[in-house]
Design a protein around this motif. Structure first.
Motif: not given
Length: 355
Positions: A4-16, A105-110, A155-162
């Motif tokens: 799994i390739g994981l990338v987090v946008n740490p500022i996402a949602g701060m304006g809400g 060559d990851v299997d999924l980008i989360l 999202a976690g369930r789907l990443a593990a089982t798709f």
């Protein structure tokens, strides 16, 4: 072994919650208003769900706030492929992370963020010829694309089982137009996304006669009660029926025949709540979200102090099927789930389930 390739946008949602309706170009203003990061916690929730469902998972990610911290907190020992260029993360960091995932060559980008992050991931894959499936953990203010799971845990369930994927659209909304009261969505691409029933649909704009239900809300208004009126076209009709020009995509606070706060943020709403309070909201057409999509000002603290009235046209409910909540507070989400009454006309109501 799934990678799994994981990338987090740490500022996402701060304006809400501070009423900015987005974070693009508004991070410093959001911080000035007291905004707290939202994405890291939601990333950890998704990763814990992933780890609980699959023992043979390798996580590769970007350094510190873009995935390393969250993966470590969730119990993984991630491989770090790179780090942000500076103290503040940018879209360029996301592009570099995705390019590294393609090379690995990851299997999924989360990814963890909103529509803007989805666009960054999808366009980088397009430019690089990548065919890796992507999956979004909803954390932004704008989460209208159909590449997101309905919750971090899903999202976690789907990443593990798709086992398969399908093509789904990526959209983004012009934040300046959004803040001015106009939803101006534009398709930005198509991405491969795991197949599952816990993916949300794209936002749809559904027609329907909402004037009668708006009149019903107006007729039921009581003196002394504070009404917290959510965003969207249906609620704009309600505001028209109450006799004021509201904020089309913001939250307005109304009491005793007058607007108390227009386009209010979380703190302003909390300041105006009294002994009796009612939140009036309408689900997003095609998705069914009542909370957690475009109305983060209605925070768990606000929701817990209010009664809830949901309004929607019959056409919208028929297109949606069920309702959903994603407040960021799991115990509150659990408390909200179940059968609820939805006003569909001046006198008519319909039972529908929040799942």
């Amino acid at each position: 072994m799934r990678r799994i390739g994981l990338v987090v946008n740490p500022i996402a949602g701060m304006g809400g919650r501070v009423g900015l309706k987005g974070t693009d170009g508004m991070v410093e203003r959001a911080r000035e208003l007291g905004a707290e990061p939202r994405a890291p916690d939601r990333a950890v929730r998704a990763l814990e769900s992933l780890r609980n469902r699959a023992s043979e998972i390798t996580v590769v990610t970007w350094g510190s706030p873009m995935g390393e911290d969250e993966a470590t907190a969730a119990g993984f020992e991630p491989t770090i492929l790179g780090r942000p260029d500076g103290d503040r993360t940018t879209a360029a960091d996301t592009h570099r992370a995705v390019e590294a995932f393609v090379a690995e060559d990851v299997d999924l980008i989360l990814f963890v963020g909103g529509d803007g992050t989805a666009v960054d991931v999808a366009t980088t894959l397009d430019d690089g010829g990548g065919t890796i499936p992507i999956l979004g953990v909803p954390a932004g203010v704008k989460v209208f694309s159909s590449v997101f799971a309905v919750s971090p845990e899903a999202a976690g369930r789907l990443a593990a089982t798709f086992e398969d994927w399908e093509r789904r659209e990526v959209n983004d909304i012009d934040e300046e137009a959004y803040r001015a009261g106009t939803v101006r969505a534009a398709p930005k691409g198509v991405a491969r996304v795991p197949v599952d029933g816990e993916l949300q649909s794209s936002k749809q704009v559904m027609g329907g006669d909402v004037e009668s239900l708006a009149r019903g809300v107006a007729d039921a208004v009581e003196p002394g009660v504070t009404y917290v009126l959510g965003p969207g076209g249906t609620l704009q009709t309600v505001k028209d029926a109450l006799g004021f020009e509201g904020s089309p995509l913001g939250v307005d606070v109304y009491r005793n025949g007058a607007v108390v706060v227009r386009d209010a943020n979380e703190a302003e709403i909390l300041d105006e709540l009294g002994p009796e309070n009612v939140i009036v909201v309408s689900p997003i057409g095609g998705q069914g979200f009542v909370f957690g999509r475009g109305n983060d000002q209605l925070s768990p603290a606000v929701i817990r102090d209010c009664d809830l009235e949901i309004v929607a046209s019959r056409e919208k409910l028929e297109s949606t099927g069920v309702l959903r909540v994603d407040t960021g507070d799991e115990s509150l989400d659990d408390a909200l789930r179940g059968w609820v009454r939805v006003r569909t006309g001046r006198f008519e109501q319909r039972m529908i389930k929040i799942v």
